[in-house]
Design an enzyme around this catalytic site. Structure first.
Site, short mmCIF file in Angstrom:
data_model
loop_
_atom_site.label_atom_id
_atom_site.label_comp_id
_atom_site.label_asym_id
_atom_site.label_seq_id
_atom_site.Cartn_x
_atom_site.Cartn_y
_atom_site.Cartn_z
N LYS A 1 0.69 -1.17 -0.01
CA LYS A 1 -0.09 0.06 0.12
C LYS A 1 0.70 1.31 0.12
O LYS A 1 0.28 2.30 -0.07
CB LYS A 1 -0.95 -0.18 1.33
CG LYS A 1 -1.74 0.94 1.40
CD LYS A 1 -2.55 0.90 2.66
CE LYS A 1 -3.58 2.19 2.88
NZ LYS A 1 -4.33 2.00 4.05
N LEU A 2 2.08 1.04 0.39
CA LEU A 2 3.12 2.05 0.66
C LEU A 2 2.47 3.36 1.64
O LEU A 2 2.24 4.35 1.14
CB LEU A 2 3.46 2.93 -1.06
CG LEU A 2 4.02 2.24 -1.90
CD1 LEU A 2 4.31 3.14 -3.20
CD2 LEU A 2 5.34 1.43 -1.53
N ILE B 1 -3.94 -4.62 1.22
CA ILE B 1 -4.47 -5.80 1.41
C ILE B 1 -5.86 -5.99 1.90
O ILE B 1 -6.58 -7.10 1.78
CB ILE B 1 -3.53 -6.78 2.33
CG1 ILE B 1 -3.40 -6.08 3.72
CG2 ILE B 1 -2.23 -6.85 1.74
CD1 ILE B 1 -2.76 -7.18 4.97
N ALA C 1 2.61 -7.86 5.09
CA ALA C 1 1.99 -6.49 5.37
C ALA C 1 1.24 -6.24 6.59
O ALA C 1 0.60 -7.11 6.95
CB ALA C 1 1.04 -6.29 4.01
N GLU D 1 0.78 -2.86 9.80
CA GLU D 1 1.25 -1.99 10.78
C GLU D 1 1.95 -2.51 11.92
O GLU D 1 1.69 -3.34 12.58
CB GLU D 1 -0.07 -1.32 11.20
CG GLU D 1 -1.07 -0.37 10.45
CD GLU D 1 -0.08 0.87 9.97
OE1 GLU D 1 0.91 1.15 10.63
OE2 GLU D 1 -0.46 1.28 8.68
N THR E 1 -5.84 -3.44 9.02
CA THR E 1 -4.65 -4.21 8.21
C THR E 1 -4.37 -5.57 8.75
O THR E 1 -4.37 -6.59 8.04
CB THR E 1 -3.27 -3.33 8.08
OG1 THR E 1 -3.77 -2.10 7.37
CG2 THR E 1 -2.27 -3.86 7.41
N THR F 1 4.98 -12.57 14.80
CA THR F 1 6.01 -12.06 15.78
C THR F 1 5.94 -12.81 17.16
O THR F 1 5.06 -13.29 17.67
CB THR F 1 5.53 -10.54 15.98
OG1 THR F 1 6.26 -10.22 17.06
CG2 THR F 1 4.30 -10.30 16.46
N ASP F 2 7.01 -12.73 17.75
CA ASP F 2 7.24 -13.22 19.26
C ASP F 2 6.30 -12.52 20.10
O ASP F 2 5.98 -13.02 21.31
CB ASP F 2 8.59 -13.40 19.73
CG ASP F 2 9.21 -12.10 19.87
OD1 ASP F 2 8.79 -10.97 19.21
OD2 ASP F 2 10.47 -12.14 20.17
N GLU F 3 5.88 -11.35 19.74
CA GLU F 3 5.14 -10.63 20.64
C GLU F 3 3.72 -11.11 20.99
O GLU F 3 3.18 -10.45 21.87
CB GLU F 3 4.96 -8.98 20.20
CG GLU F 3 6.30 -8.35 19.89
CD GLU F 3 6.14 -6.65 19.99
OE1 GLU F 3 5.22 -6.15 20.62
OE2 GLU F 3 7.14 -6.09 19.76
N TYR G 1 -0.82 -3.48 19.15
CA TYR G 1 -0.35 -4.16 17.91
C TYR G 1 -0.31 -5.84 18.14
O TYR G 1 -0.51 -6.49 17.15
CB TYR G 1 1.35 -3.73 17.84
CG TYR G 1 2.16 -4.72 17.05
CD1 TYR G 1 2.09 -4.59 15.49
CD2 TYR G 1 3.10 -5.29 17.58
CE1 TYR G 1 3.07 -5.56 14.87
CE2 TYR G 1 4.01 -6.36 16.84
CZ TYR G 1 3.82 -6.25 15.52
OH TYR G 1 4.83 -7.24 14.69
N SER H 1 -3.41 -7.73 17.54
CA SER H 1 -3.87 -7.63 16.38
C SER H 1 -3.06 -8.72 15.61
O SER H 1 -3.75 -9.62 14.60
CB SER H 1 -3.71 -6.38 15.43
OG SER H 1 -2.41 -6.05 15.41
N LYS H 2 -1.72 -8.84 15.82
CA LYS H 2 -1.04 -9.89 15.22
C LYS H 2 -1.53 -11.48 15.56
O LYS H 2 -1.60 -12.35 15.00
CB LYS H 2 0.45 -9.80 15.49
CG LYS H 2 1.19 -8.56 14.98
CD LYS H 2 1.20 -8.73 13.31
CE LYS H 2 2.07 -9.66 12.89
NZ LYS H 2 2.20 -9.50 11.22
N ASN I 1 18.00 -2.86 26.39
CA ASN I 1 18.07 -1.62 25.41
C ASN I 1 18.97 -0.53 25.74
O ASN I 1 19.84 -0.36 24.86
CB ASN I 1 16.60 -0.85 25.57
CG ASN I 1 15.44 -1.76 25.19
OD1 ASN I 1 15.46 -2.37 24.37
ND2 ASN I 1 14.40 -1.26 25.61
#
Ligand code: NAD
Ligand code: DAU
Length: 339
Positions: free
Chosen positions: A34-35, A60, A82, A84, A100, A125-127, A153, A156-157, A252
């Site tokens: 989608k850019l 998508i 694809a 976010e 998305t 993702t591991d999240e 996030y 949603s994944k 971090n």
């Protein structure tokens, strides 16, 4: 073999396209993207003119556009990158993450059902496993670890993963899922920790470390992730989840210090700022399954990967400087000013 790669103008998707074009020069690769703010067509400049590559600008979530592409290309394999992808943005505005990451995944799988494919691969993702405590270094995420999400996030994944597994069980769709730890390397969007700290360090701007900087992430060089997905789509077992990570846990604050050292900048730039809401403490992947079944092991050691990455940002200012001088400035101000 024809492969549709969604989100291929972003960080990992573009690296995956470069990997696949080199590893499988006889494949046809179609990038559907989608850019959004995170997608950059100039990233794909090295492959845009290749005969076996096609770029299609589409969402998508746009069922008509997705179905038209499937009709035209009749893909064998679909790899869905694809999404976010930034946790901080999901805390500010969750809606587009559901749109998305969940509904878009649903559209892609409907297209796969309607037109038929040999493999649909979901890049997760591991999240989705939530976080681990700092005082239990013996604990790792395995594929059996329960889903337990923290941010919009990751929720949603996780929802997308469940949908993918449901399409396998209910409709027999030949799917695989990979859950990888934090990636780093070339073309990483400068809102994420490592490129943000490199860019700020070079400009001698404050380095905003959330909380006390003690959170731990398990870093993997992006091409190691790409090789793992290549193995899974060819040799992975249908219906299975594969964790990807290289046992490379770092706090971090230690990463930020390393970046200061390598760029010859003072650690006085480090500024502790208000913590991320719901901030996950530690991620750590157990990659035993992908190692045992597919022989995958990471190739790039963190010290080498970080050096290569820093050098890439030094050599490719024309890629990232325009990004941080545009609308990204407003984003940065909103997220970091008075934090
Ligand atoms: P990114 O934000 O750099 O790129 C995302 C890409 O998806 C961009 O090119 C964007 O334009 C495109 N996109 C966004 N919404 C779209 C839509 N509706 N339709 C079509 N294209 C759309 O992300 P990334 O870091 O490369 O992550 C790629 C995938 O890997 C994501 O699914 C993410 O959840 C997953 N992942 C990322 C990491 C990491 O460390 N970055 C680790 C594990 C998994
Ligand atoms: O684990 C995989 C995930 O890794 C992917 O699913 C996500 O798409 C990807 O963005 C990444 O998520 P993180 O939240 O771990 O990455 P991020 O680079 O945003 O942050 C890494 C750590 O650094 C985290 O503990 C928050 C901290 N941080 C981040 C930024 C941007 C800071 O301290 N300061 C910052 O300015």
């Amino acid at each position: 073999m024809t492969i549709i790669v969604t989100g291929g103008a972003g960080f990992i998707g573009s690296n995956f396209i470069f990997h696949m074009m080199e590893a499988h020069p006889d494949y046809r690769i179609i990038c559907l993207d989608k850019l959004t703010y995170a997608g950059n067509l100039s990233t794909l400049a090295p492959v845009l003119d290749k005969e076996n590559f096609r770029f299609v600008k589409a969402d998508i979530c746009d069922r008509e556009a997705v179905y038209t592409l499937f009709e035209e290309e009749k893909p064998d394999i679909v790899v869905n990158f694809a999404a976010e992808s930034h946790v901080d943005r999901s805390i500010e505005d969750p809606g587009v993450f559901l749109q998305t990451n969940v509904l878009g995944t649903g559209v892609m799988m409907d297209a796969c059902r309607k037109y038929g494919i040999t493999r649909y691969h979901q890049v997760s993702t591991d999240e989705v496993y939530g976080d681990l405590p700092l005082d239990r270094p013996d604990l790792f995420f395995t594929e059996e670890t329960p889903i337990h999400t923290s941010s919009p996030y990751s929720a949603s994944k996780a929802a997308a993963d469940l949908l993918v597994l449901a399409y396998h069980r209910t409709f027999g769709l030949p799917v695989t899922i990979s859950r990888c730890s934090n990636n780093y390397g070339p073309y990483h969007f400068p809102e994420k920790l490592i490129p943000l700290m490199i860019a700020n360090c070079l400009a001698e701007k404050p380095l905003p470390v959330y909380g006390e900087g003690l959170n731990v992430r398990d870093w993997l060089y992006v091409t190691d992730h790409c090789r793992a997905i290549d193995l899974i789509i060819h040799n992975g077992r249908v219906g299975e989840v594969y964790n990807i990570g290289g046992h490379n846990e770092m706090r971090n604050i230690d990463i930020v210090r390393l970046i200061c050292q390598q760029l010859g900048k003072s650690e006085d730039l480090i500024t502790y700022v208000t913590d991320r809401k719901g901030h996950d403490m530690r991620y750590a992947i157990d990659p035993a399954k992908i190692h045992a079944e597919l022989g995958w092991l990471p190739e790039t050691k963190f010290a080498d990967g970080l050096k290569k990455t820093i050098q890439w940002y030094l050599d490719n200012r024309d890629w990232w400087e325009p990004i941080i001088s545009g609308e990204y400035r407003d984003y940065y101000k909103k997220m970091y000013e008075n934090r």
